[in-house]
Scaffold this motif. Structure first.
Motif, PDB file in Angstrom:
ATOM      1  N   ASP A 204      16.344  44.290  18.300  1.00 15.91           N
ATOM      2  CA  ASP A 204      16.015  43.357  19.385  1.00 15.91           C
ATOM      3  C   ASP A 204      15.882  41.912  18.909  1.00 15.91           C
ATOM      4  O   ASP A 204      15.525  41.034  19.686  1.00 15.91           O
ATOM      5  CB  ASP A 204      14.700  43.788  20.045  1.00 15.91           C
ATOM      6  CG  ASP A 204      14.812  45.148  20.734  1.00 15.91           C
ATOM      7  OD1 ASP A 204      15.912  45.464  21.211  1.00 15.91           O
ATOM      8  OD2 ASP A 204      13.807  45.882  20.762  1.00 15.91           O
ATOM      9  N   LEU A 205      16.154  41.666  17.630  1.00 12.33           N
ATOM     10  CA  LEU A 205      16.025  40.319  17.094  1.00 12.33           C
ATOM     11  C   LEU A 205      17.314  39.535  17.262  1.00 12.33           C
ATOM     12  O   LEU A 205      18.415  40.096  17.158  1.00 12.33           O
ATOM     13  CB  LEU A 205      15.647  40.366  15.607  1.00 12.33           C
ATOM     14  CG  LEU A 205      14.300  40.991  15.253  1.00 12.33           C
ATOM     15  CD1 LEU A 205      14.105  40.967  13.753  1.00 12.33           C
ATOM     16  CD2 LEU A 205      13.155  40.260  15.944  1.00 12.33           C
ATOM     17  N   SER A 206      17.198  38.239  17.487  1.00 11.18           N
ATOM     18  CA  SER A 206      18.385  37.388  17.554  1.00 11.18           C
ATOM     19  C   SER A 206      18.933  37.172  16.142  1.00 11.18           C
ATOM     20  O   SER A 206      18.246  37.412  15.149  1.00 11.18           O
ATOM     21  CB  SER A 206      18.038  36.041  18.194  1.00 11.18           C
ATOM     22  OG  SER A 206      17.027  35.379  17.468  1.00 11.18           O
ATOM     23  N   ASP A 207      20.160  36.712  16.071  1.00 11.75           N
ATOM     24  CA  ASP A 207      20.831  36.558  14.783  1.00 11.75           C
ATOM     25  C   ASP A 207      20.159  35.536  13.875  1.00 11.75           C
ATOM     26  O   ASP A 207      20.374  35.546  12.658  1.00 11.75           O
ATOM     27  CB  ASP A 207      22.300  36.155  14.994  1.00 11.75           C
ATOM     28  CG  ASP A 207      23.110  37.264  15.654  1.00 11.75           C
ATOM     29  OD1 ASP A 207      22.683  38.434  15.562  1.00 11.75           O
ATOM     30  OD2 ASP A 207      24.155  36.957  16.259  1.00 11.75           O
ATOM     31  N   ASP A 208      19.354  34.634  14.447  1.00 13.74           N
ATOM     32  CA  ASP A 208      18.748  33.581  13.630  1.00 13.74           C
ATOM     33  C   ASP A 208      17.354  33.957  13.119  1.00 13.74           C
ATOM     34  O   ASP A 208      16.630  33.111  12.598  1.00 13.74           O
ATOM     35  CB  ASP A 208      18.673  32.255  14.404  1.00 13.74           C
ATOM     36  CG  ASP A 208      18.060  32.425  15.789  1.00 13.74           C
ATOM     37  OD1 ASP A 208      17.536  33.519  16.073  1.00 13.74           O
ATOM     38  OD2 ASP A 208      18.123  31.476  16.577  1.00 13.74           O
ATOM     39  N   ILE A 209      16.974  35.221  13.254  1.00 18.58           N
ATOM     40  CA  ILE A 209      15.683  35.687  12.743  1.00 18.58           C
ATOM     41  C   ILE A 209      15.910  36.777  11.697  1.00 18.58           C
ATOM     42  O   ILE A 209      16.666  37.719  11.929  1.00 18.58           O
ATOM     43  CB  ILE A 209      14.790  36.243  13.875  1.00 18.58           C
ATOM     44  CG1 ILE A 209      14.482  35.150  14.908  1.00 18.58           C
ATOM     45  CG2 ILE A 209      13.482  36.800  13.304  1.00 18.58           C
ATOM     46  CD1 ILE A 209      13.659  35.638  16.075  1.00 18.58           C
ATOM     47  N   GLU A 210      15.284  36.609  10.539  1.00 15.12           N
ATOM     48  CA  GLU A 210      15.368  37.609   9.473  1.00 15.12           C
ATOM     49  C   GLU A 210      14.003  38.260   9.281  1.00 15.12           C
ATOM     50  O   GLU A 210      12.986  37.573   9.235  1.00 15.12           O
ATOM     51  CB  GLU A 210      15.816  36.964   8.160  1.00 15.12           C
ATOM     52  CG  GLU A 210      17.196  36.329   8.226  1.00 15.12           C
ATOM     53  CD  GLU A 210      17.567  35.631   6.924  1.00 15.12           C
ATOM     54  OE1 GLU A 210      16.860  35.861   5.911  1.00 15.12           O
ATOM     55  OE2 GLU A 210      18.532  34.856   6.923  1.00 15.12           O
ATOM     56  N   LEU A 211      13.989  39.588   9.158  1.00 17.13           N
ATOM     57  CA  LEU A 211      12.738  40.333   8.999  1.00 17.13           C
ATOM     58  C   LEU A 211      12.895  41.356   7.883  1.00 17.13           C
ATOM     59  O   LEU A 211      13.926  42.029   7.791  1.00 17.13           O
ATOM     60  CB  LEU A 211      12.377  41.026  10.314  1.00 17.13           C
ATOM     61  CG  LEU A 211      11.034  41.780  10.387  1.00 17.13           C
ATOM     62  CD1 LEU A 211      10.482  41.728  11.810  1.00 17.13           C
ATOM     63  CD2 LEU A 211      11.173  43.229   9.947  1.00 17.13           C
ATOM     64  N   SER A 212      11.877  41.465   7.052  1.00 16.36           N
ATOM     65  CA  SER A 212      11.905  42.459   5.977  1.00 16.36           C
ATOM     66  C   SER A 212      10.515  43.070   5.798  1.00 16.36           C
ATOM     67  O   SER A 212       9.503  42.413   6.048  1.00 16.36           O
ATOM     68  CB  SER A 212      12.370  41.823   4.660  1.00 16.36           C
ATOM     69  OG  SER A 212      11.443  40.844   4.223  1.00 16.36           O
ATOM     70  N   VAL A 213      10.482  44.335   5.366  1.00 14.84           N
ATOM     71  CA  VAL A 213       9.234  45.046   5.118  1.00 14.84           C
ATOM     72  C   VAL A 213       9.269  45.574   3.694  1.00 14.84           C
ATOM     73  O   VAL A 213      10.262  46.184   3.278  1.00 14.84           O
ATOM     74  CB  VAL A 213       9.045  46.221   6.104  1.00 14.84           C
ATOM     75  CG1 VAL A 213       7.701  46.912   5.855  1.00 14.84           C
ATOM     76  CG2 VAL A 213       9.143  45.743   7.546  1.00 14.84           C
ATOM     77  N   SER A 214       8.205  45.343   2.924  1.00 17.79           N
ATOM     78  CA  SER A 214       8.180  45.783   1.533  1.00 17.79           C
ATOM     79  C   SER A 214       6.817  46.368   1.163  1.00 17.79           C
ATOM     80  O   SER A 214       5.807  46.074   1.797  1.00 17.79           O
ATOM     81  CB  SER A 214       8.516  44.616   0.595  1.00 17.79           C
ATOM     82  OG  SER A 214       7.589  43.556   0.763  1.00 17.79           O
ATOM     83  N   TYR A 215       6.819  47.196   0.133  1.00 20.62           N
ATOM     84  CA  TYR A 215       5.608  47.867  -0.335  1.00 20.62           C
ATOM     85  C   TYR A 215       4.801  46.925  -1.222  1.00 20.62           C
ATOM     86  O   TYR A 215       5.334  46.266  -2.101  1.00 20.62           O
ATOM     87  CB  TYR A 215       6.012  49.113  -1.126  1.00 20.62           C
ATOM     88  CG  TYR A 215       4.873  49.874  -1.756  1.00 20.62           C
ATOM     89  CD1 TYR A 215       3.991  50.606  -0.979  1.00 20.62           C
ATOM     90  CD2 TYR A 215       4.693  49.867  -3.134  1.00 20.62           C
ATOM     91  CE1 TYR A 215       2.951  51.319  -1.550  1.00 20.62           C
ATOM     92  CE2 TYR A 215       3.659  50.573  -3.728  1.00 20.62           C
ATOM     93  CZ  TYR A 215       2.788  51.304  -2.933  1.00 20.62           C
ATOM     94  OH  TYR A 215       1.762  52.011  -3.512  1.00 20.62           O
ATOM     95  N   VAL A 216       3.488  46.869  -0.979  1.00 26.46           N
ATOM     96  CA  VAL A 216       2.597  46.050  -1.797  1.00 26.46           C
ATOM     97  C   VAL A 216       1.779  46.933  -2.721  1.00 26.46           C
ATOM     98  O   VAL A 216       1.761  46.748  -3.936  1.00 26.46           O
ATOM     99  CB  VAL A 216       1.654  45.198  -0.903  1.00 26.46           C
ATOM    100  CG1 VAL A 216       0.674  44.414  -1.772  1.00 26.46           C
ATOM    101  CG2 VAL A 216       2.459  44.247  -0.031  1.00 26.46           C
TER     102      VAL A 216
END
Length: 266
Positions: A204-216
């Protein structure tokens, strides 16, 4: 682009020193057609002035404050001393940005565009965004949607968006949040994996938004978002955390969203 009208009292304007006299300085206004103003010697600099040329030189670009405008006598009174360093720097940058946007307009519509056609298109951007540069920046970030409320036709919108996306360096912001995911169920690891998958979904994100999830570090995970502005970034960040929470809570787990890392993770 140069404006055809008159500046307003209190407005900051960019000018070029044209003539220097003992009583003051004549300034050619760079943003207005066929307009020049006078900086009286008392408005050149603070304190007593022995020689005006000690403070300005012919051809110098200066920022002035408009003190008064008399259209009937074609007179514009200006002040250089009433402009502080911060105002001067910001105004010069705005002026340079408008010069860039002027070139982008010519790229979009051709060097031979008629003056009245140029003015009509430019005025639509000015009415909506206050400057050509801001209009092109919005078009680069949001595409045709940014120009929906203007009176521009589809061809004009397409030309502006194409030129903007080829030439505007879009500013981005980065935001980060953290979410603790726990699930005591026997299949808790798989449940957490599904929650992370939900958090990282970008359908559902537009092309100009970047999202990432990482383990802490168990049970903490980091969500990072890069977007054109803070509102978009914050919305995407919160939506990501909500998707993870909905997923894990539906399977007997728990989620806790927070903006700062836990002290024991440092």
């Amino acid at each position: 682009m140069k404006y055809s009208g008159w500046p307003e009292p209190g407005e900051l304007v960019v000018g070029k020193v044209e003539d220097i006299e003992n009583f003051g300085v004549f300034i050619d206004l760079q943003e207005y057609d066929d307009k020049r103003g006078l900086v009286h010697i008392s408005e050149v600099a603070s304190g007593w002035i022995k020689n005006v040329r000690d403070h300005v030189r012919e051809g110098q670009t200066v920022v002035c404050k408009v003190l008064s405008v008399d259209e009937s006598s074609q007179q514009i009174d200006l002040s250089i001393k009433d402009v502080n360093d911060h105002q001067r720097k910001d105004k010069i940058q705005d002026w340079k940005n408008e010069q860039k946007a002027d070139k982008w307009m010519l790229i979009a519509f051709g060097e031979d565009i008629a003056d009245d056609e140029y003015a009509a298109i430019a005025n639509e951007l000015l009415d909506e965004y206050g400057s050509l540069y801001a209009g092109f920046e919005a078009a680069a970030i949001h595409g045709a949607e940014a120009l929906e409320d203007t009176g521009l036709d589809d061809d004009e919108v397409s030309a502006i968006v194409e030129s903007a996306r080829e030439n505007v360096s879009v500013p981005y912001v980065n935001v980060t949040g953290y979410i603790d995911l726990r699930c005591p169920a026997p299949d808790g690891v798989d449940v957490i994996k599904e929650a992370l998958k939900a958090a990282g979904s970008d359908d559902d994100l537009s092309d100009d938004i970047e999202l990432s999830v990482s383990y802490v570090g168990s049970p903490e995970y980091r969500i990072k978002v890069k977007a054109p502005d803070y509102k978009l970034a914050e919305d995407a960040l919160e939506s990501s955390a909500e998707r993870a929470a909905d997923s894990i809570e539906a399977n007997g787990g728990s989620a806790l969203y927070h903006r700062e890392r836990h002290e024991d993770d440092e």
